[in-house]
Design a protein around this motif. Sequence first.
Motif, PDB file in Angstrom:
ATOM      1  N   UNK A   1       0.810  -1.221   0.000  1.00 52.35           N
ATOM      2  CA  UNK A   1       0.000   0.000   0.000  1.00 52.35           C
ATOM      3  C   UNK A   1       0.843   1.271   0.000  1.00 52.35           C
ATOM      4  N   UNK A   2       2.179   1.131   0.003  1.00 50.57           N
ATOM      5  CA  UNK A   2       3.069   2.288  -0.099  1.00 50.57           C
ATOM      6  C   UNK A   2       3.521   2.529  -1.533  1.00 50.57           C
ATOM      7  N   UNK A   3       3.074   1.675  -2.451  1.00 43.78           N
ATOM      8  CA  UNK A   3       3.506   1.770  -3.849  1.00 43.78           C
ATOM      9  C   UNK A   3       2.354   2.247  -4.731  1.00 43.78           C
ATOM     10  N   UNK A   4       2.711   2.962  -5.780  1.00 43.95           N
ATOM     11  CA  UNK A   4       1.743   3.402  -6.781  1.00 43.95           C
ATOM     12  C   UNK A   4       2.214   2.942  -8.152  1.00 43.95           C
ATOM     13  N   UNK A   5       1.250   2.614  -9.009  1.00 40.79           N
ATOM     14  CA  UNK A   5       1.586   2.146 -10.346  1.00 40.79           C
ATOM     15  C   UNK A   5       2.282   3.234 -11.152  1.00 40.79           C
ATOM     16  N   UNK A   6       3.264   2.838 -11.940  1.00 38.19           N
ATOM     17  CA  UNK A   6       3.948   3.755 -12.853  1.00 38.19           C
ATOM     18  C   UNK A   6       3.467   3.493 -14.275  1.00 38.19           C
ATOM     19  N   UNK A   7       3.339   4.547 -15.065  1.00 33.69           N
ATOM     20  CA  UNK A   7       2.914   4.413 -16.456  1.00 33.69           C
ATOM     21  C   UNK A   7       4.110   4.095 -17.345  1.00 33.69           C
ATOM     22  N   UNK A   8       3.872   3.294 -18.355  1.00 35.84           N
ATOM     23  CA  UNK A   8       4.922   2.901 -19.288  1.00 35.84           C
ATOM     24  C   UNK A   8       4.652   3.552 -20.644  1.00 35.84           C
ATOM     25  N   UNK A   9       5.674   4.191 -21.199  1.00 39.08           N
ATOM     26  CA  UNK A   9       5.553   4.773 -22.533  1.00 39.08           C
ATOM     27  C   UNK A   9       4.773   6.066 -22.597  1.00 39.08           C
ATOM     28  N   UNK A  10       4.494   6.679 -21.458  1.00 44.48           N
ATOM     29  CA  UNK A  10       3.759   7.942 -21.431  1.00 44.48           C
ATOM     30  C   UNK A  10       4.759   9.090 -21.342  1.00 44.48           C
ATOM     31  N   UNK A  11       4.688  10.019 -22.291  1.00 44.17           N
ATOM     32  CA  UNK A  11       5.607  11.156 -22.334  1.00 44.17           C
ATOM     33  C   UNK A  11       4.802  12.449 -22.438  1.00 44.17           C
ATOM     34  N   UNK A  12       5.437  13.597 -22.202  1.00 45.46           N
ATOM     35  CA  UNK A  12       4.727  14.873 -22.356  1.00 45.46           C
ATOM     36  C   UNK A  12       4.145  15.066 -23.752  1.00 45.46           C
ATOM     37  N   UNK A  13       4.777  14.442 -24.759  1.00 43.83           N
ATOM     38  CA  UNK A  13       4.287  14.577 -26.127  1.00 43.83           C
ATOM     39  C   UNK A  13       3.054  13.717 -26.380  1.00 43.83           C
ATOM     40  N   UNK A  14       2.950  12.583 -25.688  1.00 39.10           N
ATOM     41  CA  UNK A  14       1.839  11.659 -25.939  1.00 39.10           C
ATOM     42  C   UNK A  14       0.668  11.859 -24.988  1.00 39.10           C
ATOM     43  N   UNK A  15       0.859  12.650 -23.943  1.00 38.90           N
ATOM     44  CA  UNK A  15      -0.226  12.843 -22.977  1.00 38.90           C
ATOM     45  C   UNK A  15      -0.250  14.288 -22.489  1.00 38.90           C
ATOM     46  N   UNK A  16      -1.341  14.996 -22.798  1.00 36.13           N
ATOM     47  CA  UNK A  16      -1.513  16.354 -22.277  1.00 36.13           C
ATOM     48  C   UNK A  16      -2.769  16.473 -21.424  1.00 36.13           C
ATOM     49  N   UNK A  17      -3.351  15.308 -21.068  1.00 38.74           N
ATOM     50  CA  UNK A  17      -4.565  15.275 -20.250  1.00 38.74           C
ATOM     51  C   UNK A  17      -4.394  14.210 -19.169  1.00 38.74           C
ATOM     52  N   UNK A  18      -4.366  14.637 -17.919  1.00 41.13           N
ATOM     53  CA  UNK A  18      -4.134  13.702 -16.814  1.00 41.13           C
ATOM     54  C   UNK A  18      -5.246  12.671 -16.687  1.00 41.13           C
ATOM     55  N   UNK A  19      -6.445  13.017 -17.131  1.00 43.27           N
ATOM     56  CA  UNK A  19      -7.559  12.073 -17.011  1.00 43.27           C
ATOM     57  C   UNK A  19      -7.405  10.882 -17.956  1.00 43.27           C
ATOM     58  N   UNK A  20      -6.484  10.975 -18.905  1.00 38.52           N
ATOM     59  CA  UNK A  20      -6.280   9.886 -19.862  1.00 38.52           C
ATOM     60  C   UNK A  20      -5.076   9.018 -19.518  1.00 38.52           C
ATOM     61  N   UNK A  21      -4.473   9.266 -18.366  1.00 36.08           N
ATOM     62  CA  UNK A  21      -3.355   8.427 -17.938  1.00 36.08           C
ATOM     63  C   UNK A  21      -3.856   7.018 -17.616  1.00 36.08           C
ATOM     64  N   UNK A  22      -3.148   5.981 -18.036  1.00 38.88           N
ATOM     65  CA  UNK A  22      -3.548   4.612 -17.659  1.00 38.88           C
ATOM     66  C   UNK A  22      -3.633   4.444 -16.146  1.00 38.88           C
TER      67      UNK A  22
END
Length: 399
Positions: free
Chosen positions: A76-97
């Motif tokens: 419960x101290x860990x949070x998932x990390x996104x793979x392959x997500x960059x500032x160029x591919x994501x400009x909307x936080x609601x669309x993060x995996x």
Amino acid sequence: MEAKAISKKAGAPAPKPKIKRKYSEVQLGDYLIGSQVWIRDNKKEELYTLATVKKIEGTTLTVEIDGGVTKDVQQDECLNANVGVTPETCNDLSKLPHANEAAALQIIRDRYLKDQIYTYAGRLLIAMNPFKLIPGLYDSSCITRYQNSDTSRGFPIDLPPHTYSIAQLAMDYLRINKENQSCIVSGESGAGKTETARQLMQYFATDKQGKGGSKIQDIILGANPVLEAIGNAKTLRNNNSSRFGRFVKLDVSPTGGIRGGIINNYMLELSRIEFQSKGERNYHIFYQLIKGLNNNDKNNCLFKNIHEYEFLNKSDCYEVDTVDDLKEFNEVQQQLDQLFTKEEKLAYFQILSAVLLCGNIDFVNVQAMGTDKAAKLRNETEFEQVATLLGVNKSSMLE
């Protein structure tokens, strides 16, 4: 017992159990070994750091962080990390995996370092203050691009996040739905609220031909430097901090351009007039007047040397690196000339001078009327000057 019976008979709902929110919680499994997760790292300014999972035993994960250091953390101290997500591919936080705090901070930070200071969060726009001018970000050609953008699906899909995308969406909803629209700008001190509000007003003021509007529009836009002069001040965190709230109501043409408006101000920090912490200043207008008025107007307003005012000399701060008091006072003068006559403007300056002089009025305790706590003016000079500037009788003020 009686109270319980009444409650039950009345059909009072039982309290709902609290639901523990799974905040992008890491799910355990062999697939996780070799993957990266976010863990808290209080030793770093970023709050979170990426770690690679090396081993899993029960709910304990052995992870490796920078430098080959390993440590054990709980699931419960860990949070998932996104793979392959960059500032160029994501400009909307609601669309993060994986939309957790660590992942959101990473995207916002990475975009900020690339001068991409705006990021969507669903229907919201997050703006990070760059504390510098980014070329081309607010010029007329940029306004034109957003005015011609497609907002049929919400924010423009063919343009990056921007204050102008919020403004254009509001314009389209105003035109199509024929309903009033509200743009709320909020944030902590130094976040850039004042500048963002100015950008919104500038966008609304520009029609699709790239032109400004009428005299009333110029007056409304011109109110900004006046309001900032009398309501903004240097604080330890912000050289141009707004010390008041503002509600702006604009009558905007469907094709752009301001036809009228109302600006309501509230919650001015009155205590700043008499006290400022070390390294802070009083309101800009006081320094602008003393530095910018010609000698004749200074004499008519009875202004003193800036160091002689008790309301100004306690914080040992008279200059601000990023604030040009003379230049900004010239802008204030130009706007006041549109609103007031020379006599009215001089009277306004005299009132501000009287406010400063009030800080120099001093009293001493005297014995009178059966008490030794009565007050008497120590020096009547400043008191008389205040009465003169306000156009009131000295005796009436004493009473």
